[in-house]
Design a protein around this motif. Structure first.
Motif, mmCIF file in Angstrom:
data_model
loop_
_atom_site.group_PDB
_atom_site.id
_atom_site.type_symbol
_atom_site.label_atom_id
_atom_site.label_comp_id
_atom_site.label_asym_id
_atom_site.label_seq_id
_atom_site.Cartn_x
_atom_site.Cartn_y
_atom_site.Cartn_z
ATOM 1 N N ASP A 165 -0.808 -8.196 9.947
ATOM 2 C CA ASP A 165 0.260 -7.594 10.739
ATOM 3 C C ASP A 165 1.365 -8.641 10.868
ATOM 4 N N LEU A 166 2.471 -8.382 10.200
ATOM 5 C CA LEU A 166 3.553 -9.369 10.152
ATOM 6 C C LEU A 166 4.276 -9.550 11.483
ATOM 7 N N SER A 167 4.035 -8.639 12.425
ATOM 8 C CA SER A 167 4.726 -8.785 13.713
ATOM 9 C C SER A 167 3.913 -9.659 14.680
ATOM 10 N N ALA A 195 -1.909 -5.762 4.110
ATOM 11 C CA ALA A 195 -1.491 -4.532 4.795
ATOM 12 C C ALA A 195 -2.014 -4.488 6.218
ATOM 13 N N ARG A 196 -1.235 -3.855 7.087
ATOM 14 C CA ARG A 196 -1.757 -3.712 8.463
ATOM 15 C C ARG A 196 -2.661 -2.490 8.554
ATOM 16 N N ASN A 197 -2.462 -1.537 7.629
ATOM 17 C CA ASN A 197 -3.288 -0.334 7.626
ATOM 18 C C ASN A 197 -4.281 -0.428 6.455
ATOM 19 N N ALA A 225 20.600 -4.792 13.591
ATOM 20 C CA ALA A 225 19.380 -5.621 13.657
ATOM 21 C C ALA A 225 18.655 -5.583 12.315
ATOM 22 N N TYR A 226 18.661 -4.418 11.672
ATOM 23 C CA TYR A 226 18.060 -4.326 10.334
ATOM 24 C C TYR A 226 18.871 -5.195 9.356
ATOM 25 N N GLY A 227 20.210 -5.047 9.392
ATOM 26 C CA GLY A 227 21.082 -5.842 8.515
ATOM 27 C C GLY A 227 20.869 -7.331 8.732
ATOM 28 N N ALA A 248 0.807 -1.226 0.000
ATOM 29 C CA ALA A 248 0.000 0.000 0.000
ATOM 30 C C ALA A 248 0.834 1.266 0.000
ATOM 31 N N SER A 249 2.162 1.119 0.096
ATOM 32 C CA SER A 249 2.980 2.339 0.134
ATOM 33 C C SER A 249 4.367 2.058 -0.438
ATOM 34 N N GLY A 250 5.084 3.142 -0.713
ATOM 35 C CA GLY A 250 6.484 3.045 -1.149
ATOM 36 C C GLY A 250 6.692 2.166 -2.373
ATOM 37 N N ILE A 251 7.731 1.350 -2.313
ATOM 38 C CA ILE A 251 8.079 0.469 -3.429
ATOM 39 C C ILE A 251 6.949 -0.532 -3.676
ATOM 40 N N GLY A 252 6.326 -0.972 -2.591
ATOM 41 C CA GLY A 252 5.252 -1.973 -2.703
ATOM 42 C C GLY A 252 4.062 -1.445 -3.493
ATOM 43 N N LEU A 257 18.399 2.483 -3.303
ATOM 44 C CA LEU A 257 18.134 3.443 -2.220
ATOM 45 C C LEU A 257 17.011 4.365 -2.676
ATOM 46 N N ILE A 258 15.898 4.333 -1.986
ATOM 47 C CA ILE A 258 14.734 5.118 -2.393
ATOM 48 C C ILE A 258 14.167 5.790 -1.148
ATOM 49 N N MET A 259 13.962 7.102 -1.212
ATOM 50 C CA MET A 259 13.464 7.815 -0.031
ATOM 51 C C MET A 259 11.971 7.511 0.156
ATOM 52 N N THR A 260 11.665 6.661 1.125
ATOM 53 C CA THR A 260 10.268 6.300 1.437
ATOM 54 C C THR A 260 10.067 6.424 2.948
ATOM 55 N N ASN A 261 8.886 6.027 3.393
ATOM 56 C CA ASN A 261 8.591 6.042 4.833
ATOM 57 C C ASN A 261 9.495 5.139 5.653
ATOM 58 N N ASN A 307 7.332 -10.810 -0.685
ATOM 59 C CA ASN A 307 7.521 -10.473 0.725
ATOM 60 C C ASN A 307 8.246 -9.126 0.787
ATOM 61 N N ASN A 308 7.445 -8.064 0.708
ATOM 62 C CA ASN A 308 7.990 -6.713 0.523
ATOM 63 C C ASN A 308 7.998 -5.868 1.799
ATOM 64 N N ALA A 309 7.028 -6.076 2.687
ATOM 65 C CA ALA A 309 6.883 -5.174 3.845
ATOM 66 C C ALA A 309 8.146 -5.166 4.689
HETATM 67 N N1 LIG Z 1 13.581 2.279 0.447
HETATM 68 C C1 LIG Z 1 14.806 1.804 0.365
HETATM 69 O O1 LIG Z 1 15.787 2.522 0.119
HETATM 70 C C2 LIG Z 1 15.051 0.320 0.561
HETATM 71 C C3 LIG Z 1 16.371 -0.147 0.431
HETATM 72 C C4 LIG Z 1 16.611 -1.492 0.605
HETATM 73 C C5 LIG Z 1 15.580 -2.353 0.921
HETATM 74 N N2 LIG Z 1 14.312 -1.873 1.073
HETATM 75 C C6 LIG Z 1 13.242 -2.835 1.423
HETATM 76 O O2 LIG Z 1 12.135 -2.635 0.575
HETATM 77 C C7 LIG Z 1 10.935 -2.987 1.261
HETATM 78 C C8 LIG Z 1 9.882 -1.909 1.045
HETATM 79 O O3 LIG Z 1 10.350 -0.723 1.645
HETATM 80 P P1 LIG Z 1 9.823 0.743 1.276
HETATM 81 O O4 LIG Z 1 11.004 1.579 1.064
HETATM 82 O O5 LIG Z 1 8.763 0.677 0.258
HETATM 83 O O6 LIG Z 1 9.231 1.160 2.705
HETATM 84 P P2 LIG Z 1 7.793 1.719 3.145
HETATM 85 O O7 LIG Z 1 7.314 2.739 2.175
HETATM 86 O O8 LIG Z 1 7.937 2.097 4.564
HETATM 87 O O9 LIG Z 1 6.886 0.434 2.988
HETATM 88 C C9 LIG Z 1 6.964 -0.631 3.900
HETATM 89 C C10 LIG Z 1 5.609 -1.277 3.975
HETATM 90 O O10 LIG Z 1 5.682 -2.323 4.952
HETATM 91 C C11 LIG Z 1 4.539 -2.243 5.760
HETATM 92 N N3 LIG Z 1 4.729 -2.824 7.079
HETATM 93 C C12 LIG Z 1 5.612 -2.459 8.035
HETATM 94 N N4 LIG Z 1 5.426 -3.210 9.130
HETATM 95 C C13 LIG Z 1 4.424 -4.078 8.856
HETATM 96 C C14 LIG Z 1 3.765 -5.092 9.592
HETATM 97 N N5 LIG Z 1 4.084 -5.376 10.868
HETATM 98 N N6 LIG Z 1 2.765 -5.783 8.989
HETATM 99 C C15 LIG Z 1 2.408 -5.515 7.727
HETATM 100 N N7 LIG Z 1 2.969 -4.543 6.981
HETATM 101 C C16 LIG Z 1 3.968 -3.838 7.546
HETATM 102 C C17 LIG Z 1 4.284 -0.748 5.883
HETATM 103 O O11 LIG Z 1 2.977 -0.537 6.359
HETATM 104 P P3 LIG Z 1 2.614 0.764 7.256
HETATM 105 O O12 LIG Z 1 2.363 1.841 6.254
HETATM 106 O O13 LIG Z 1 1.420 0.319 8.008
HETATM 107 O O14 LIG Z 1 3.808 1.052 8.125
HETATM 108 C C18 LIG Z 1 4.520 -0.308 4.453
HETATM 109 O O15 LIG Z 1 3.359 -0.500 3.672
HETATM 110 C C19 LIG Z 1 11.328 -3.218 2.713
HETATM 111 O O16 LIG Z 1 11.405 -4.596 2.954
HETATM 112 C C20 LIG Z 1 12.713 -2.604 2.822
HETATM 113 O O17 LIG Z 1 13.502 -3.233 3.801
HETATM 114 C C21 LIG Z 1 14.026 -0.542 0.878
#
Ligand SMILES: NC(=O)c1ccc[n+]([C@@H]2O[C@H](COP(=O)([O-])OP(=O)(O)OC[C@H]3O[C@@H](n4cnc5c(N)ncnc54)[C@H](OP(=O)(O)O)[C@@H]3O)[C@@H](O)[C@H]2O)c1
Length: 328
Positions: free
Chosen positions: A92-94, A64-66, A201-203, A42-46, A242-246, A118-120
């Motif tokens: 909610d994946l957690s 999505a959790r939201n 922890a993220y790594g 629902a957001s960002g790259i996803g 590298l993409i500026m997202t939430n 598996n994007n979240a």
């Molecule tokens: N952006 C980058 O530069 C970058 C670089 C390397 C890897 N990645 C990977 O790319 C993926 C997508 O990232 P993004 O940049 O698109 O970030 P994002 O915009 O923050 O999107 C992440 C998504 O994951 C969802 N999410 C988080 N916790 C969750 C949970 N407990 N249950 C269900 N959904 C959950 C978020 O939902 P909410 O809106 O509810 O929080 C959001 O929709 C991630 O796995 C990230 O590690 C991103």
């Protein structure tokens, strides 16, 4: 792919590079026979991944959790194409409970499942335990997806068998998998608050995303030898760039400063969704499994990420963890 290719956008052996967008890498593809499930779609790259796959006529289910954000995403896509097939389900994946409820709800829809993305993910959050008592980045980014994948695997196998169409699992990892704890995965201290580093922890969780597809791949291949019908599913991991997202919300100021000095390393969101869409759809990846892709090209990940014994150990560890939280 090297640093120069990243900066210049010069295509690699696949014909695509860091400047390629999700629409470009899927140009002319027909996904009308595919059902795709994407977490965090629902957001960002996803969201961009959902939009582009739906544009190619796939039926996309956003997990999505939201749910408000998921329904907004759906409306946005319908505005562009009123025939787009996009649905949303709560996840909610957690929380193991939420994942099990999600899988029951999804299975009750009696839909096929060709592609699981598996994007979240969450990044750099302060120390926190999930409702199941597991460190939050590991719980959300790896363990939640591990359990979800296991619960959906029979459905994916059935779909692949009955349709003859190869199933695909795509895990969103990161180049950050390189920056993990000393032993790769802290099996004996997964919840240790004193040793907690938000970055490591993220790594660690992103390393787990690669090890997960590595072990899935091995299991699918092992099954090919044992079963008469092989498991016609591939599993690969990607670094989207590298993409500026939430995702950066826990380090927004630091990242904006960093981006100012390293603007040439960053992608926009359509470019950020390219590698996921490429790995999910591209015909040249038929039968290709257990790999790690950056800018739509196969790249060697870290030594930990290539360690088969570590992948098996993580599988056993994760299985034990999910069964212990399910019994709790
Ligand atoms: N952006 C980058 O530069 C970058 C670089 C390397 C890897 N990645 C990977 O790319 C993926 C997508 O990232 P993004 O940049 O698109 O970030 P994002 O915009 O923050 O999107 C992440 C998504 O994951 C969802 N999410 C988080 N916790 C969750 C949970 N407990 N249950 C269900 N959904 C959950 C978020 O939902 P909410 O809106 O509810 O929080 C959001 O929709 C991630 O796995 C990230 O590690 C991103």
């Amino acid at each position: 792919m090297n640093f120069l290719s990243l900066v210049t956008g010069r295509p690699g052996p696949s014909g695509f590079g860091s400047a390629s967008t999700a629409e470009q890498v899927t140009q002319g593809m027909d996904a009308s026979n595919l059902t795709v499930l994407i977490t965090g779609g629902a957001s960002g790259i996803g969201l961009e991944t959902t939009r582009v796959l739906a544009l190619h006529k796939a039926h996309v289910i956003i997990a999505a959790r939201n749910m408000d954000a998921a329904n907004e995403a759906k409306q946005l896509i319908l505005k562009e194409d009123e025939n787009a097939r996009v649905d949303a389900l709560k996840l909610d994946l957690s929380s193991a409970k939420s994942i099990r409820e999600f899988a029951d709800n999804f299975n009750a829809l009696d839909l096929p499942l060709n592609i699981l993305i598996n994007n979240a993910g969450i990044m750099f959050c302060p120390y926190q335990l999930s409702e199941d008592g597991i460190e939050m980045q590991f719980a959300t980014n790896h363990l939640g997806h591990f359990l979800l994948t296991n619960l959906l695997l029979d459905k994916m196998k059935d779909t692949a068998r009955t349709t003859g169409v190869e199933g695909r699992i795509v895990n969103l990892s990161s180049v950050a998998h390189i920056h993990t704890y000393k032993d790769g995965i802290q099996f004996d201290n997964i919840n240790d608050k004193n040793r907690y580093s938000d970055k490591r922890a993220y790594g660690q969780s992103k390393l787990a995303n690669i090890l997960h597809v590595k072990e899935l791949s091995r299991r699918f291949q092992v099954n090919t030898e044992v079963a008469e019908e092989g498991v016609n599913i591939t599993a690969n991991a990607v670094h989207p760039g590298l993409i500026m997202t939430n995702l950066f919300k826990h380090s927004a100021v630091l990242m904006r400063i960093l981006k100012f000095f390293s603007f040439f390393l960053w992608k926009n969101v359509p470019q950020g969704a390219a590698t996921t869409c490429y790995v999910a759809l591209h015909p040249s990846l038929k039968g290709v499994s257990g790999n790690y892709y950056v800018d739509c090209n196969d790249v060697k990940p870290s030594a930990f990420a290539r360690d088969e014994a570590l992948a098996r150990k993580l599988w056993d560890f994760s299985s034990k963890l999910v069964s212990s939280v399910s019994k709790a």
